[in-house]
Design an enzyme around this catalytic site. Structure first.
Site, PDB file in Angstrom:
ATOM      1  N   SER A   1       6.980  24.618  11.150  1.00  0.00           N
ATOM      2  CA  SER A   1       6.662  25.939  11.700  1.00  0.00           C
ATOM      3  C   SER A   1       6.036  25.795  13.069  1.00  0.00           C
ATOM      4  O   SER A   1       5.343  24.799  13.358  1.00  0.00           O
ATOM      5  CB  SER A   1       5.663  26.619  10.755  1.00  0.00           C
ATOM      6  OG  SER A   1       5.095  27.756  11.361  1.00  0.00           O
TER       7      SER A   1
ATOM      8  N   TYR B   1      -2.566  26.759   5.471  1.00  0.00           N
ATOM      9  CA  TYR B   1      -1.098  26.742   5.484  1.00  0.00           C
ATOM     10  C   TYR B   1      -0.585  25.890   6.648  1.00  0.00           C
ATOM     11  O   TYR B   1       0.277  25.020   6.482  1.00  0.00           O
ATOM     12  CB  TYR B   1      -0.540  28.179   5.597  1.00  0.00           C
ATOM     13  CG  TYR B   1       0.919  28.199   5.967  1.00  0.00           C
ATOM     14  CD1 TYR B   1       1.893  27.853   5.034  1.00  0.00           C
ATOM     15  CD2 TYR B   1       1.327  28.518   7.270  1.00  0.00           C
ATOM     16  CE1 TYR B   1       3.235  27.829   5.386  1.00  0.00           C
ATOM     17  CE2 TYR B   1       2.660  28.500   7.624  1.00  0.00           C
ATOM     18  CZ  TYR B   1       3.618  28.161   6.676  1.00  0.00           C
ATOM     19  OH  TYR B   1       4.945  28.123   7.026  1.00  0.00           O
TER      20      TYR B   1
ATOM     21  N   LYS C   1       1.644  22.019   7.020  1.00  0.00           N
ATOM     22  CA  LYS C   1       2.837  21.685   7.826  1.00  0.00           C
ATOM     23  C   LYS C   1       2.544  20.482   8.721  1.00  0.00           C
ATOM     24  O   LYS C   1       3.374  19.576   8.853  1.00  0.00           O
ATOM     25  CB  LYS C   1       3.280  22.894   8.659  1.00  0.00           C
ATOM     26  CG  LYS C   1       3.748  24.089   7.842  1.00  0.00           C
ATOM     27  CD  LYS C   1       4.979  23.776   7.011  1.00  0.00           C
ATOM     28  CE  LYS C   1       5.457  24.962   6.192  1.00  0.00           C
ATOM     29  NZ  LYS C   1       6.491  24.624   5.219  1.00  0.00           N
TER      30      LYS C   1
HETATM   31  P1  NAD Z   1      10.014  32.069   0.575  1.00  0.00           P
HETATM   32  O1  NAD Z   1       8.707  32.167  -0.132  1.00  0.00           O
HETATM   33  O2  NAD Z   1      10.894  33.254   0.578  1.00  0.00           O
HETATM   34  O3  NAD Z   1      10.847  30.829  -0.023  1.00  0.00           O
HETATM   35  C1  NAD Z   1      10.237  29.682  -0.539  1.00  0.00           C
HETATM   36  C2  NAD Z   1      10.833  29.438  -1.928  1.00  0.00           C
HETATM   37  O4  NAD Z   1      10.233  28.255  -2.478  1.00  0.00           O
HETATM   38  C3  NAD Z   1      10.546  30.573  -2.911  1.00  0.00           C
HETATM   39  O5  NAD Z   1      11.756  31.016  -3.473  1.00  0.00           O
HETATM   40  C4  NAD Z   1       9.611  29.959  -3.963  1.00  0.00           C
HETATM   41  O6  NAD Z   1       9.852  30.481  -5.247  1.00  0.00           O
HETATM   42  C5  NAD Z   1       9.963  28.471  -3.853  1.00  0.00           C
HETATM   43  N1  NAD Z   1       8.875  27.557  -4.198  1.00  0.00           N
HETATM   44  C6  NAD Z   1       7.587  27.571  -3.767  1.00  0.00           C
HETATM   45  N2  NAD Z   1       6.911  26.533  -4.274  1.00  0.00           N
HETATM   46  C7  NAD Z   1       7.789  25.816  -5.035  1.00  0.00           C
HETATM   47  C8  NAD Z   1       7.697  24.623  -5.816  1.00  0.00           C
HETATM   48  N3  NAD Z   1       6.547  23.948  -5.902  1.00  0.00           N
HETATM   49  N4  NAD Z   1       8.803  24.192  -6.465  1.00  0.00           N
HETATM   50  C9  NAD Z   1       9.970  24.865  -6.384  1.00  0.00           C
HETATM   51  N5  NAD Z   1      10.118  26.003  -5.665  1.00  0.00           N
HETATM   52  C10 NAD Z   1       9.042  26.463  -5.001  1.00  0.00           C
HETATM   53  O7  NAD Z   1       9.701  31.568   2.055  1.00  0.00           O
HETATM   54  P2  NAD Z   1      10.672  31.498   3.329  1.00  0.00           P
HETATM   55  O8  NAD Z   1      10.227  32.532   4.291  1.00  0.00           O
HETATM   56  O9  NAD Z   1      12.077  31.438   2.907  1.00  0.00           O
HETATM   57  O10 NAD Z   1      10.202  30.098   3.922  1.00  0.00           O
HETATM   58  C11 NAD Z   1      10.880  28.901   3.612  1.00  0.00           C
HETATM   59  C12 NAD Z   1      10.142  27.739   4.265  1.00  0.00           C
HETATM   60  O11 NAD Z   1      10.062  27.953   5.666  1.00  0.00           O
HETATM   61  C13 NAD Z   1       8.690  27.567   3.782  1.00  0.00           C
HETATM   62  O12 NAD Z   1       8.402  26.191   3.691  1.00  0.00           O
HETATM   63  C14 NAD Z   1       7.887  28.196   4.894  1.00  0.00           C
HETATM   64  O13 NAD Z   1       6.591  27.636   5.005  1.00  0.00           O
HETATM   65  C15 NAD Z   1       8.722  27.853   6.111  1.00  0.00           C
HETATM   66  N6  NAD Z   1       8.521  28.779   7.238  1.00  0.00           N
HETATM   67  C16 NAD Z   1       8.651  30.126   7.021  1.00  0.00           C
HETATM   68  C17 NAD Z   1       8.420  31.006   8.062  1.00  0.00           C
HETATM   69  C18 NAD Z   1       8.497  32.499   7.848  1.00  0.00           C
HETATM   70  O14 NAD Z   1       7.891  33.230   8.620  1.00  0.00           O
HETATM   71  N7  NAD Z   1       9.220  32.989   6.838  1.00  0.00           N
HETATM   72  C19 NAD Z   1       8.094  30.505   9.330  1.00  0.00           C
HETATM   73  C20 NAD Z   1       7.998  29.130   9.516  1.00  0.00           C
HETATM   74  C21 NAD Z   1       8.209  28.275   8.446  1.00  0.00           C
HETATM   75  C1  WQD Z   2       3.491  39.109  14.606  1.00  0.00           C
HETATM   76  C2  WQD Z   2       2.729  40.029  15.546  1.00  0.00           C
HETATM   77  C3  WQD Z   2       0.489  40.538  14.828  1.00  0.00           C
HETATM   78  C4  WQD Z   2       1.575  42.842  11.286  1.00  0.00           C
HETATM   79  C5  WQD Z   2       3.212  34.231  11.043  1.00  0.00           C
HETATM   80  C6  WQD Z   2       2.552  32.927  10.689  1.00  0.00           C
HETATM   81  C7  WQD Z   2       3.341  31.777  11.256  1.00  0.00           C
HETATM   82  C8  WQD Z   2       4.812  31.838  10.819  1.00  0.00           C
HETATM   83  C9  WQD Z   2       5.406  33.178  11.089  1.00  0.00           C
HETATM   84  C10 WQD Z   2       5.104  30.544   8.807  1.00  0.00           C
HETATM   85  C11 WQD Z   2       1.274  39.595  15.751  1.00  0.00           C
HETATM   86  C12 WQD Z   2       1.346  41.782  14.860  1.00  0.00           C
HETATM   87  C13 WQD Z   2       1.639  42.092  12.439  1.00  0.00           C
HETATM   88  C14 WQD Z   2       1.072  44.185  11.362  1.00  0.00           C
HETATM   89  C15 WQD Z   2       0.761  43.882  13.732  1.00  0.00           C
HETATM   90  N1  WQD Z   2       4.939  31.645   9.398  1.00  0.00           N
HETATM   91  N2  WQD Z   2       1.245  42.599  13.638  1.00  0.00           N
HETATM   92  N3  WQD Z   2       0.689  44.643  12.593  1.00  0.00           N
HETATM   93  O1  WQD Z   2       1.291  35.904  12.911  1.00  0.00           O
HETATM   94  O2  WQD Z   2       3.131  35.475  14.634  1.00  0.00           O
HETATM   95  O3  WQD Z   2       3.247  34.351  12.455  1.00  0.00           O
HETATM   96  O4  WQD Z   2       4.559  34.218  10.530  1.00  0.00           O
HETATM   97  O5  WQD Z   2       5.084  29.440   9.267  1.00  0.00           O
HETATM   98  O6  WQD Z   2       2.727  30.603  10.805  1.00  0.00           O
HETATM   99  O7  WQD Z   2       1.232  32.933  11.221  1.00  0.00           O
HETATM  100  O8  WQD Z   2       3.667  36.768  12.553  1.00  0.00           O
HETATM  101  O9  WQD Z   2       4.684  38.879  11.782  1.00  0.00           O
HETATM  102  O10 WQD Z   2       2.329  38.305  11.047  1.00  0.00           O
HETATM  103  O11 WQD Z   2       2.734  38.932  13.403  1.00  0.00           O
HETATM  104  O12 WQD Z   2       0.360  44.351  14.813  1.00  0.00           O
HETATM  105  O13 WQD Z   2       0.975  44.892  10.344  1.00  0.00           O
HETATM  106  O14 WQD Z   2       2.669  41.337  14.947  1.00  0.00           O
HETATM  107  O15 WQD Z   2      -0.808  40.819  15.306  1.00  0.00           O
HETATM  108  O16 WQD Z   2       0.942  39.870  17.071  1.00  0.00           O
HETATM  109  P1  WQD Z   2       2.709  35.646  13.219  1.00  0.00           P
HETATM  110  P2  WQD Z   2       3.375  38.264  12.104  1.00  0.00           P
END
Ligand code: NAD
Ligand code: WQD
Length: 339
Positions: free
Chosen positions: A124, A148, A152
């Site tokens: 991430s 979190y 990562k």
């Molecule tokens: P998500 O929660 O929709 O998907 C993750 C899946 O993993 C879920 O279906 C959950 O049931 C499963 N899971 C969790 N722990 C588990 C375990 N111990 N064993 C088996 N299954 C398990 O999340 P997502 O948004 O699809 O994110 C996928 C990956 O990408 C995550 O690692 C997340 O940290 C990373 N990521 C997400 C974002 C985002 O904003 N969505 C941003 C950056 C990185």
């Molecule tokens: C985006 C912008 C908020 C909600 C997060 C995680 C990051 C990554 C992606 C996993 C910001 C603003 C939000 C609301 C708002 N995840 N906002 N009102 O914080 O950039 O990233 O998700 O790895 O690690 O931190 O994403 O969508 O929460 O916020 O004003 O109700 O929207 O302040 O500026 P963020 P976000």
């Protein structure tokens, strides 16, 4: 190639499964369904026209994970499984460290024992920490501001150490920026189990009438309109980045590669609001409130390395992202049904 997709029932995993199958790969899924509904599987089968092989268990279960690798031919792994809510990780740090680290350790151990050495990991942009200059390039130092994020940073380090000890591994650390949007069918999308923390899921629920109004967390940042800039990337572009990374692992000489997956464009909260209003066709209620703790003014990628080395570029605009998020939310006002 036979690809194990951990977390394949989740938001990004489900979109990637569709593209893997379209690219001719054979897919199997492991998911605990801790944060996914079983309905997603029948929807994936409807889109792909293929029955899916799904193992419903927690990767921290060493016996079941070992059994899976003993029973199935697996050529590569895409590891999405993990907990992902920043705020929840501050409340429940041990749960986050335990789930995200243990599941990865168990998985990597089974891979090592069964000589499966290709791994794509969901990292991430959060690993760039609080004070990184924009655009963010892969060479910046890593740090985090919450448990979190630290999971990562730590998993990236663990995987780098594995690759030092066993240089035959080919590992992709993919640093996603802000994934939004949904499959064009409107049948697969992001389905938060609780009150959404992220901007686009919250806005979607305002638009569909489940929440009264959007709260914008601060308009006094040093940005063009005062609201923070983020690099929103369509989940379909993100999924395509995984297909490109997986194929690169077959030829690269580097045991570990780090690639940003972002557009390189910083979009403000107000810009997202207005794009969503265009998608919905009406104004959406909002108010400006105080800043959210931990937010930074600007986060967007330098996406050049992924372009040069993977031949991958994000092509979809913020209007595409909002239109697709809205199609998903309006067709599924309460997300996936339980049954
Ligand atoms: P998500 O929660 O929709 O998907 C993750 C899946 O993993 C879920 O279906 C959950 O049931 C499963 N899971 C969790 N722990 C588990 C375990 N111990 N064993 C088996 N299954 C398990 O999340 P997502 O948004 O699809 O994110 C996928 C990956 O990408 C995550 O690692 C997340 O940290 C990373 N990521 C997400 C974002 C985002 O904003 N969505 C941003 C950056 C990185
Ligand atoms: C985006 C912008 C908020 C909600 C997060 C995680 C990051 C990554 C992606 C996993 C910001 C603003 C939000 C609301 C708002 N995840 N906002 N009102 O914080 O950039 O990233 O998700 O790895 O690690 O931190 O994403 O969508 O929460 O916020 O004003 O109700 O929207 O302040 O500026 P963020 P976000």
């Amino acid at each position: 190639m036979r690809v194990l997709v951990t977390g394949g029932a989740g938001y990004i995993g489900s979109h990637t499964v569709i593209q893997l199958i379209a690219a001719g790969q054979d897919v199997l899924i492991v998911d605990s369904f801790a944060n996914a509904k079983p309905t997603v599987i029948s929807r994936l089968e409807a889109i792909t026209g293929k029955p899916l092989l799904v193992y419903a268990f927690d990767l921290r279960d060493t016996d079941k994970t070992e059994d899976l690798f003993a029973r199935e031919q697996i050529d590569a792994v895409i590891h999405f499984a993990g907990h992902k809510a920043v705020g929840e990780s501050v409340q429940k740090p041990l749960e986050y460290y335990e789930n995200n680290l243990d599941s990865t350790l168990v998985l990597a151990g089974a891979m090592a024992r069964h000589a499966v050495t290709k791994l794509v990991f969901s990292s991430s942009a959060t690993v760039y920490g609080a004070n990184a200059p924009v655009p963010m390039s892969e060479d910046l130092p890593t740090s985090a501001t919450n448990p979190y994020g630290w999971t990562k940073v730590m998993i990236e380090q663990i995987l780098r150490d594995v690759a030092v000890a066993q240089p035959e591994w080919r590992i992709a650390l993919l640093r996603y920026f802000n994934p939004v949007g949904a499959h064009a069918s409107g049948t697969i999308g992001e389905d938060p189990s609780d009150i959404p923390n992220n901007l686009v899921p919250y806005l979607s629920q305002v638009a569909v009438g489940r929440r009264e109004k959007l709260q914008i967390f601060g308009d006094d940042y040093d940005t063009p309109d005062g609201t923070p800039l983020r690099d929103y990337i369509h989940v379909e572009d993100l999924a395509a980045g995984h297909i490109a990374a997986l194929s690169k692992l077959a030829t690269t000489e580097s045991p570990v590669s780090t690639w940003n997956l972002g557009t390189g464009v910083g979009t403000s909260v107000l810009d997202v609001l207005h794009a969503f209003e265009r998608a919905v066709g009406r104004a959406l209620p909002y108010e400006i409130v105080g800043r959210r703790a931990g937010d930074i003014a600007a986060s967007y990628a330098d996406p050049h390395r992924a372009h040069a080395e993977l031949g991958w570029t994000a092509t979809r605009t913020i209007d595409d992202m909002c239109a697709d998020s809205w199609r998903w939310q309006s067709q599924n006002p309460n997300g996936y049904p339980d049954a």
